[in-house]
Design an enzyme around this catalytic site. Structure first.
Site, short mmCIF file in Angstrom:
data_model
loop_
_atom_site.label_atom_id
_atom_site.label_comp_id
_atom_site.label_asym_id
_atom_site.label_seq_id
_atom_site.Cartn_x
_atom_site.Cartn_y
_atom_site.Cartn_z
N LYS A 76 -11.75 7.76 2.79
CA LYS A 76 -12.34 6.43 2.82
C LYS A 76 -11.66 5.52 3.85
O LYS A 76 -12.23 4.54 4.31
CB LYS A 76 -12.17 5.76 1.44
CG LYS A 76 -12.82 6.50 0.31
CD LYS A 76 -12.50 5.74 -1.02
CE LYS A 76 -12.88 6.55 -2.20
NZ LYS A 76 -12.30 5.97 -3.44
N GLY A 77 -10.41 5.79 4.16
CA GLY A 77 -9.57 4.81 4.86
C GLY A 77 -10.11 4.27 6.17
O GLY A 77 -9.84 3.14 6.53
N PHE A 99 5.12 2.54 3.60
CA PHE A 99 3.76 2.77 3.13
C PHE A 99 2.85 1.62 3.59
O PHE A 99 3.05 0.46 3.25
CB PHE A 99 3.71 2.90 1.61
CG PHE A 99 2.47 3.61 1.16
CD1 PHE A 99 2.42 5.00 1.09
CD2 PHE A 99 1.33 2.90 0.84
CE1 PHE A 99 1.26 5.66 0.71
CE2 PHE A 99 0.16 3.54 0.46
CZ PHE A 99 0.13 4.93 0.39
N VAL A 100 1.82 1.99 4.37
CA VAL A 100 0.95 1.01 5.02
C VAL A 100 -0.31 0.75 4.19
O VAL A 100 -0.89 1.68 3.65
CB VAL A 100 0.55 1.55 6.42
CG1 VAL A 100 -0.46 0.64 7.10
CG2 VAL A 100 1.79 1.72 7.29
N GLU A 110 -9.80 8.27 12.65
CA GLU A 110 -8.83 8.18 11.54
C GLU A 110 -8.19 6.81 11.51
O GLU A 110 -7.94 6.21 12.56
CB GLU A 110 -7.72 9.21 11.77
CG GLU A 110 -7.81 10.47 10.94
CD GLU A 110 -7.53 10.26 9.46
OE1 GLU A 110 -7.67 9.13 8.96
OE2 GLU A 110 -7.17 11.24 8.81
N ASP A 111 -7.89 6.33 10.33
CA ASP A 111 -7.16 5.07 10.20
C ASP A 111 -5.68 5.29 10.49
O ASP A 111 -5.08 4.58 11.27
CB ASP A 111 -7.35 4.47 8.80
CG ASP A 111 -7.20 5.50 7.70
OD1 ASP A 111 -7.55 6.67 7.94
OD2 ASP A 111 -6.73 5.16 6.60
N ASP A 116 -5.40 2.11 1.67
CA ASP A 116 -5.09 1.73 0.28
C ASP A 116 -3.74 2.20 -0.21
O ASP A 116 -3.07 3.04 0.42
CB ASP A 116 -6.13 2.36 -0.66
CG ASP A 116 -5.88 3.86 -0.86
OD1 ASP A 116 -5.68 4.56 0.15
OD2 ASP A 116 -5.85 4.31 -2.01
N ASP A 132 -0.35 10.31 9.25
CA ASP A 132 0.96 10.17 8.61
C ASP A 132 1.76 11.47 8.79
O ASP A 132 2.63 11.56 9.66
CB ASP A 132 0.71 9.84 7.14
CG ASP A 132 1.91 9.18 6.50
OD1 ASP A 132 3.05 9.56 6.85
OD2 ASP A 132 1.75 8.29 5.66
C1 PRP Z 1 -5.01 8.93 4.10
C2 PRP Z 1 -5.45 8.40 5.45
C3 PRP Z 1 -5.60 9.63 6.29
C4 PRP Z 1 -4.57 10.57 5.70
C5 PRP Z 1 -3.37 10.65 6.61
O1 PRP Z 1 -6.11 9.37 3.36
O2 PRP Z 1 -6.65 7.67 5.33
O3 PRP Z 1 -6.89 10.21 6.22
O4 PRP Z 1 -4.18 10.03 4.43
O5 PRP Z 1 -2.31 11.35 6.01
P1 PRP Z 1 -1.68 12.70 6.59
O6 PRP Z 1 -1.57 12.58 8.06
O7 PRP Z 1 -0.35 12.78 5.89
O8 PRP Z 1 -2.57 13.85 6.17
P2 PRP Z 1 -6.04 9.58 1.76
O9 PRP Z 1 -5.82 11.03 1.43
O10 PRP Z 1 -5.09 8.61 1.17
O11 PRP Z 1 -7.53 9.22 1.33
P3 PRP Z 1 -8.30 7.82 1.57
O12 PRP Z 1 -8.61 7.74 3.04
O13 PRP Z 1 -9.51 7.92 0.72
O14 PRP Z 1 -7.38 6.71 1.12
#
Ligand code: PRP
Length: 171
Positions: free
Chosen positions: A37-38, A147-148, A93-94, A154, A97
């Site tokens: 969703k991010g 944590f952003v 991608e948002d 979120d 990480d």
């Molecule tokens: C978050 C973010 C990225 C991913 C990055 O998604 O939006 O898609 O984690 O993390 P990584 O590089 O360690 O894989 P999340 O799984 O929290 O789902 P969301 O987008 O629905 O919040």
């Protein structure tokens, strides 16, 4: 919480990214795949800044769930609906990480014979950039640990509505 990027700085980053992407994809009608969703807020702003012929689609994956650390597993919640074969795909991608989500998504899309796959991320950890500088084609900002939240991102499904970008500080 500590604000690390104001909405103005975010807007500037999105504009700069859009300028580069518009130039590189001129005449190509790219397929932008938003990683939900991010990334939904970022995609919405990015396509309006791009202001060029393009298509959008969505993929929903989850690895953090309600916690602050990656589960180490990227769960596919909803797949892309467009046919990506022969398309110039840009993953949106948002935040990158650990880089795990991006790796899994790239594999998945590459398996469907696109014409090209590139990645646009608003934010990425400096650690990922140092170890794998080639992982992100279009990057908004490198960010330090912490944590952003905000601008679509979120913590336990909260804070996505914040217009600025913040880091949660330890209590
Ligand atoms: C978050 C973010 C990225 C991913 C990055 O998604 O939006 O898609 O984690 O993390 P990584 O590089 O360690 O894989 P999340 O799984 O929290 O789902 P969301 O987008 O629905 O919040």
């Amino acid at each position: 919480m500590k604000r690390i990027l104001s909405r103005r700085q975010v807007r500037y980053s999105v504009r700069s990214l859009a300028e580069r992407i518009r130039e590189d994809y001129a005449g190509k009608r790219p397929l932008l795949i938003c990683v939900l969703k991010g990334a939904f807020v970022f995609l919405a702003d990015l396509i309006r800044e791009l202001n060029m012929p393009l298509e959008i689609d969505f993929i929903t994956v989850s690895s953090y769930g309600l916690g602050q650390t990656s589960s180490g597993e990227v769960r596919l919640v909803h797949d892309v609906s467009a046919n990506v074969t022969g398309r110039h795909v840009l993953l949106v991608e948002d935040i990158v990480d650990s880089g795990l989500t991006l790796d899994r998504l790239r594999e998945r899309i590459l398996g469907r014979s696109p014409a090209s796959v590139r990645v646009c991320a608003l934010l990425a950890r400096s650690s990922v950039l140092a170890s794998r500088p080639e992982a992100i084609d279009y990057l908004g900002r490198a960010i330090p640990p912490g944590f952003v939240v905000g601008y679509g991102i979120d913590c336990g499904e909260d804070y996505r509505y914040l217009p600025d970008i913040w880091v949660l500080e330890e209590e």
